[in-house]
Design a protein around this motif. Structure first.
Motif, mmCIF file in Angstrom:
data_model
loop_
_atom_site.group_PDB
_atom_site.id
_atom_site.type_symbol
_atom_site.label_atom_id
_atom_site.label_comp_id
_atom_site.label_asym_id
_atom_site.label_seq_id
_atom_site.Cartn_x
_atom_site.Cartn_y
_atom_site.Cartn_z
ATOM 1 N N ASP A 29 0.824 -1.212 0.000
ATOM 2 C CA ASP A 29 0.000 0.000 0.000
ATOM 3 C C ASP A 29 0.855 1.258 0.000
ATOM 4 N N GLN A 30 1.768 1.365 -0.956
ATOM 5 C CA GLN A 30 2.605 2.559 -1.019
ATOM 6 C C GLN A 30 1.803 3.799 -1.409
ATOM 7 N N PHE A 31 0.753 3.625 -2.182
ATOM 8 C CA PHE A 31 -0.071 4.771 -2.577
ATOM 9 C C PHE A 31 -0.898 5.294 -1.403
#
Length: 224
Positions: A29-31
């Motif tokens: 979940d880098q975004f």
């Protein structure tokens, strides 16, 4: 068994979740590795509350580092007397703690009273707000009230020694037996927020926007 769980097992569980949770969150979940901005909905309370909180959390953090991780005799060796340390920890630390508490009250009040902000808030956002508010309140209460009432208590000979024993993998739960309840609650909820950290917006704390310093302002204009 309860003491062993609270002061040995629980802290290690929280640290493990903190580390593994961050690795997992970053991989999938880098975004979402950010704090959603609600400035366009309401700006004044957010600005004041955020400034008060972020301005005070830094000295509060370093105050905890000094008080918990640096042994008292080390400070004494460099000339920091008990009286001088007491002034810094209780009075100066208490002032910054109160400022931090005011900031958290404003941010929490804004989140639950502003309908549009509340609608955009996830369950984890609200949980983090109230938990940080509670942790801050208990810290201020322990510092200003408990220290004044229980005058013979010194957390540097109990909580600090216990916490350092965790890091050398030789925890001694007995050190927490006679610790006042307010300090115990503050410690437990402090570890709890570390366990919740990877699953909440708090992860944005590790992404310091240094590029903001040199970039141009973003100009917002109304669409007539």
């Amino acid at each position: 068994m309860i003491d062993q769980f609270l002061w040995v097992i629980f802290p290690y569980l929280c640290v493990a979740v903190f580390v593994i949770g961050h690795v997992w969150r970053y991989r999938i979940d880098q975004f979402g590795w950010t704090a959603k901005s609600s400035e366009f909905i309401e700006k004044k309370q957010l600005m004041i509350g955020s400034i008060l909180f972020h301005f005070s959390v830094i000295p509060v953090f370093f105050g905890h580092i000094v008080g918990l991780f640096i042994p008292a005799h080390w400070l004494s060796a460099i000339g920091v007397t008990e009286h001088l340390y007491h002034i810094g920890a209780v009075y100066i630390g208490g002032i910054f703690g109160v400022v931090m508490l005011i900031g958290m009250i404003m941010l929490t009040f804004r989140r639950i009273t502003k309908q549009t902000v509340r609608r955009l808030s996830s369950a984890s956002d609200i949980t983090v707000n109230f938990l940080l508010l509670f942790i801050t309140f208990m810290g201020v209460y322990a510092t200003l009230v408990t220290n004044a009432v229980v005058t013979d208590f010194d957390y540097r000979t109990s909580i600090s020694v216990w916490l350092r024993s965790l890091f050398v993998f030789s925890p001694d739960a007995n050190l927490m037996t006679d610790v006042p309840l307010s300090f115990k609650i503050h410690v437990i909820t402090g570890f709890l927020i570390f366990a919740l950290w990877p699953a909440t917006r708090l992860v944005h704390a590790w992404s310091l926007p240094f590029n903001y310093i040199g970039r141009s302002y973003i100009i917002y204009r109304k669409n007539k």
